[in-house]
Scaffold this active site. Structure first.
Site, PDB file in Angstrom:
ATOM      1  CG  LEU A 264      -1.888  -1.138   1.391  1.00 57.66           C
ATOM      2  CD1 LEU A 264      -2.669  -1.012   2.689  1.00 57.66           C
ATOM      3  CD2 LEU A 264      -2.839  -1.173   0.213  1.00 57.66           C
TER       4      LEU A 264
ATOM      5  CE  LYS B 244      10.796  -4.471   7.265  1.00 59.15           C
ATOM      6  NZ  LYS B 244       9.879  -4.332   8.383  1.00 59.15           N
TER       7      LYS B 244
ATOM      8  CG  ASP C 175       8.940  -1.491  10.764  1.00 63.30           C
ATOM      9  OD1 ASP C 175       8.115  -0.816  10.125  1.00 63.30           O
ATOM     10  OD2 ASP C 175       9.585  -2.434  10.270  1.00 63.30           O
TER      11      ASP C 175
ATOM     12  N   GLY D  10       4.156 -13.295  19.625  1.00 68.85           N
ATOM     13  CA  GLY D  10       4.884 -13.437  18.366  1.00 68.85           C
ATOM     14  C   GLY D  10       6.357 -13.141  18.579  1.00 68.85           C
TER      15      GLY D  10
ATOM     16  CG  ASN E 266       6.604 -17.215  18.759  1.00 70.05           C
ATOM     17  OD1 ASN E 266       5.674 -16.722  18.124  1.00 70.05           O
ATOM     18  ND2 ASN E 266       7.624 -17.821  18.159  1.00 70.05           N
TER      19      ASN E 266
ATOM     20  CB  THR F 153       8.505 -21.579  17.483  1.00 67.24           C
ATOM     21  OG1 THR F 153       7.649 -21.885  16.382  1.00 67.24           O
ATOM     22  CG2 THR F 153       9.737 -22.448  17.441  1.00 67.24           C
TER      23      THR F 153
ATOM     24  N   GLY G  90      -3.756  -1.797  13.864  1.00 63.72           N
ATOM     25  CA  GLY G  90      -2.494  -1.875  13.113  1.00 63.72           C
ATOM     26  C   GLY G  90      -2.293  -0.712  12.159  1.00 63.72           C
TER      27      GLY G  90
HETATM   28  P1  NAP Z   1       7.067 -13.175  10.707  1.00 66.86           P
HETATM   29  O1  NAP Z   1       8.448 -12.701  10.899  1.00 66.86           O
HETATM   30  O2  NAP Z   1       6.772 -14.218   9.697  1.00 66.86           O
HETATM   31  O3  NAP Z   1       6.532 -13.713  12.130  1.00 66.86           O
HETATM   32  C1  NAP Z   1       5.265 -14.294  12.255  1.00 66.86           C
HETATM   33  C2  NAP Z   1       4.948 -14.563  13.724  1.00 66.86           C
HETATM   34  O4  NAP Z   1       3.607 -15.025  13.790  1.00 66.86           O
HETATM   35  C3  NAP Z   1       5.813 -15.644  14.343  1.00 66.86           C
HETATM   36  O5  NAP Z   1       5.976 -15.340  15.697  1.00 66.86           O
HETATM   37  C4  NAP Z   1       4.952 -16.904  14.157  1.00 66.86           C
HETATM   38  O6  NAP Z   1       5.207 -17.892  15.128  1.00 66.86           O
HETATM   39  C5  NAP Z   1       3.578 -16.327  14.383  1.00 66.86           C
HETATM   40  N1  NAP Z   1       2.525 -17.115  13.746  1.00 66.86           N
HETATM   41  C6  NAP Z   1       2.233 -17.146  12.411  1.00 66.86           C
HETATM   42  N2  NAP Z   1       1.180 -17.966  12.182  1.00 66.86           N
HETATM   43  C7  NAP Z   1       0.822 -18.470  13.389  1.00 66.86           C
HETATM   44  C8  NAP Z   1      -0.182 -19.372  13.827  1.00 66.86           C
HETATM   45  N3  NAP Z   1      -1.055 -19.914  12.961  1.00 66.86           N
HETATM   46  N4  NAP Z   1      -0.278 -19.668  15.136  1.00 66.86           N
HETATM   47  C9  NAP Z   1       0.563 -19.118  16.023  1.00 66.86           C
HETATM   48  N5  NAP Z   1       1.568 -18.251  15.684  1.00 66.86           N
HETATM   49  C10 NAP Z   1       1.681 -17.939  14.381  1.00 66.86           C
HETATM   50  O7  NAP Z   1       6.073 -11.965  10.361  1.00 66.86           O
HETATM   51  P2  NAP Z   1       6.249 -10.431  10.762  1.00 66.86           P
HETATM   52  O8  NAP Z   1       6.995  -9.709   9.720  1.00 66.86           O
HETATM   53  O9  NAP Z   1       6.712 -10.357  12.172  1.00 66.86           O
HETATM   54  O10 NAP Z   1       4.725  -9.901  10.637  1.00 66.86           O
HETATM   55  C11 NAP Z   1       3.735 -10.310  11.568  1.00 66.86           C
HETATM   56  C12 NAP Z   1       2.447  -9.532  11.326  1.00 66.86           C
HETATM   57  O11 NAP Z   1       2.651  -8.162  11.623  1.00 66.86           O
HETATM   58  C13 NAP Z   1       1.984  -9.519   9.863  1.00 66.86           C
HETATM   59  O12 NAP Z   1       1.190 -10.636   9.587  1.00 66.86           O
HETATM   60  C14 NAP Z   1       1.213  -8.211   9.742  1.00 66.86           C
HETATM   61  O13 NAP Z   1      -0.169  -8.432   9.943  1.00 66.86           O
HETATM   62  C15 NAP Z   1       1.753  -7.372  10.877  1.00 66.86           C
HETATM   63  N6  NAP Z   1       2.467  -6.176  10.366  1.00 66.86           N
HETATM   64  C16 NAP Z   1       1.973  -4.967  10.696  1.00 66.86           C
HETATM   65  C17 NAP Z   1       2.594  -3.826  10.250  1.00 66.86           C
HETATM   66  C18 NAP Z   1       2.024  -2.486  10.603  1.00 66.86           C
HETATM   67  O14 NAP Z   1       2.600  -1.469  10.240  1.00 66.86           O
HETATM   68  N7  NAP Z   1       0.918  -2.447  11.290  1.00 66.86           N
HETATM   69  C19 NAP Z   1       3.754  -3.912   9.474  1.00 66.86           C
HETATM   70  C20 NAP Z   1       4.241  -5.170   9.150  1.00 66.86           C
HETATM   71  C21 NAP Z   1       3.596  -6.304   9.610  1.00 66.86           C
HETATM   72  P3  NAP Z   1       6.381 -18.978  14.905  1.00 66.86           P
HETATM   73  O15 NAP Z   1       7.652 -18.307  15.341  1.00 66.86           O
HETATM   74  O16 NAP Z   1       5.997 -20.103  15.798  1.00 66.86           O
HETATM   75  O17 NAP Z   1       6.378 -19.344  13.449  1.00 66.86           O
END
Ligand code: NAP
Length: 521
Positions: free
Chosen positions: A253, A308, A349, A377, A400, A402, A485
């Site tokens: 976006l 990143k 961020d 997370g 978390n 994991t 968010g």
């Molecule tokens: P990431 O590095 O892939 O991390 C994902 C996290 O979510 C990990 O802790 C993972 O746990 C957990 N997770 C994923 N699916 C799960 C499930 N089904 N059950 C339990 N835990 C689960 O992703 P990220 O970059 O941190 O982004 C996370 C979220 O932040 C995005 O999906 C997005 O919605 C949000 N975000 C928001 C902004 C904003 O500006 N508001 C910006 C970027 C992202 P494991 O370690 O166990 O795999």
């Protein structure tokens, strides 16, 4: 001037008439009649269609007539003799340009017939085009020279498929190095920036379709995208460039948000989606390519998944300036390129998240010290937020799926860690979801049991699509204060805009743009 050419690619005269009207309404500056799409092609049919344009709403628009050879991307294969007859008829009927394949023009017979047809037209001009759908030309400069030599009055048109964004630089370099009327850009999703930057670099024209259905080449933009999303009417040779580096990037976006703010503040700046593939090697090449070409005026970049860490490593290796907390987080999401090609790297961020928290709770940053916080997370977003909160002195527990990842992150920033089952017994004033749970399309899911949400708590969900997740709905029902968010998204973009331009953007415009562009608001 770079004309915005809109292709008319209809199978019959009635549909062509509809497309002409739609192209004029959309803001076409040239109409290109792709008559290789016309069924049962005859010179008379073409003249009839041109008459409709010339006597109707398109009467002031220049006209290109193209009957493309199938080998060069044409739709229906018509005999060469008929194709030349039709182009000659179009010239007699007042077409401003005819487009013919350079390779076919090399045959003396074809050349003579086209020269004769052109000599009988008062204004008609030849576009000599060469397309490569497989990839880059071995030497685009030499090809441009050969086309200009075989017919010095023709407009050379060189179009090839970019397999990677770095392939676009051949076309951009050619436009920068050459003058006069010439056309160069790349096809395919990786070629997008070359289509938009035609305007900055003075290509004779660029193409855009009326809508996605009527585009005639891979990666062609729609007129609406070119004009509204990518500020097509505002681009000039001095336009400063910004963009988001990501893979994939189509869903981002950020172009809509930043371009809306540039538009609102009448700034001569453009923000592009930059699909940079090929891991760190692809990233490094792209950065070297834009830094080398000062004439592109790239000034700032947003960086997101998966680059990143690559951005951080690149700035370190280049001896640039690095924000200390960005180094600790191990991720950079903002790069500034100074006028003298210096590099500065930041992470907005964590600051965006902290600002969302303080604004949502109505507290100064200093009140974060000793605040009990539960972070759910342990991925990239959690890492940035934990680093920012730890820096501000919060007491953090990371939960978390994991557990080992939660423990590793907790050890780095001196926090506690637990598995998701610990969420049934929460003792936190602030709860932050940093997982993707609840994100579209899984909007019926929440990472936290509803019973754990209490009045007096603040619940912050970093998921922004949808803006109100199930977690936030349940938190409201429990009487908790909520932060969505989008607040974090807007704050990090505001911080980037300030770093990019030195000016404050309007948060209302950013928020409205995000809500309007979310697939599932
Ligand atoms: P990431 O590095 O892939 O991390 C994902 C996290 O979510 C990990 O802790 C993972 O746990 C957990 N997770 C994923 N699916 C799960 C499930 N089904 N059950 C339990 N835990 C689960 O992703 P990220 O970059 O941190 O982004 C996370 C979220 O932040 C995005 O999906 C997005 O919605 C949000 N975000 C928001 C902004 C904003 O500006 N508001 C910006 C970027 C992202 P494991 O370690 O166990 O795999």
């Amino acid at each position: 001037m770079t004309y915005l050419a809109v292709p008319i690619s209809a199978p019959n005269a009635d549909l062509a008439a509809d497309q002409i009207d739609a192209a004029v309404d959309a803001g076409a500056e040239i109409l290109e009649f792709r008559i290789d799409y016309l069924e049962g092609l005859t010179p008379e049919k073409v003249v009839e269609i041109l008459k409709h344009a010339q006597n109707g709403p398109a009467e002031t628009l220049p006209i290109i007539v193209t009957c493309r050879d199938k080998k060069q991307g044409g739709a229906i294969q018509y005999p060469l003799k008929l194709r030349i007859d039709v182009l000659a008829a179009a010239l007699r009927a007042g077409a401003d340009f005819i487009d013919f394949e350079y390779e076919n023009y090399l045959e003396i017979g074809n050349q003579e017939r086209l020269r004769r047809a052109l000599s009988m037209s008062r204004k008609g001009r030849l576009i000599l085009s060469h397309h490569d759908f497989k990839g880059r030309f071995p030497d685009i400069t030499a090809l441009h020279r050969r086309i200009s030599t075989v017919c010095s009055s023709a407009i050379p048109k060189l179009v090839y498929t970019a397999k990677n964004i770095n392939d676009c630089f051949d076309a951009l370099d050619l436009l920068e190095k050459t003058g006069g009327d010439r056309i160069a850009f790349c096809m395919g999703p990786a070629g997008l920036i070359s289509r938009i930057l035609t305007k900055k670099l003075g290509s004779f024209l660029t193409f855009a379709g009326i809508d996605e259905k009527s585009t005639t080449a891979p990666g062609q933009l729609t007129v609406d995208e070119f004009k509204r999303l990518y500020r097509g009417d505002a681009i000039d040779p001095e336009t400063r460039l910004f963009g988001v580096i990501a893979d994939p990037v189509a869903h981002s976006l950020s172009p809509a948000i930043h371009n809306a703010c540039f538009e609102h503040q009448h700034m001569n700046s453009l923000y592009l989606p930059l699909l940079v593939e090929g891991g760190s090697a692809g990233f490094d090449r792209f950065m070297r390519n834009i830094i080398l070409r000062k004439w592109l005026h790239f000034r700032g970049l947003s960086v997101t998944i998966p680059h990143k860490h690559n951005a951080l490593a690149f700035v370190k290796a280049a001896g640039g300036t690095l924000e200390p907390l960005a180094e600790k987080i191990g991720a950079v999401n903002t790069l500034i390129i100074t006028a003298h090609s210096g590099l500065k790297a930041y992470n907005t961020d964590y600051a965006g998240a902290l600002d969302a928290v303080t604004a949502g709770m109505g507290i100064p940053r200093s009140d974060i010290a000793d605040l009990p916080v539960a972070v759910v997370g342990a991925g990239g977003v959690a890492r940035a937020i934990v680093a920012g909160l730890a820096d501000a002195g919060a007491k953090i527990k990371i939960y978390n799926r994991t557990l080992a990842k939660a423990e590793a992150l907790a050890a780095e920033f001196n926090c506690d860690a637990a598995g998701l089952d610990g969420l049934t017994d929460l003792a936190a004033d602030l709860l932050i979801n940093c997982t993707s749970i609840g994100m579209h399309p899984n909007t019926g899911e929440s990472p936290i049991p509803a019973e754990s949400l209490k009045a007096g708590m603040t619940v912050f969900d970093t998921v922004y699509n949808p803006a109100e997740t199930l977690l936030l709905k349940q938190a409201k029902q429990a009487g908790a204060r909520t932060i969505d968010g989008i607040a974090m998204f807007v704050n990090q973009a505001l911080a980037q805009f300030k770093l990019f331009t030195g000016q404050n953007a309007n948060p209302k415009i950013m928020r409205e743009t995000i809500c309007r562009n979310l697939h599932n608001p």
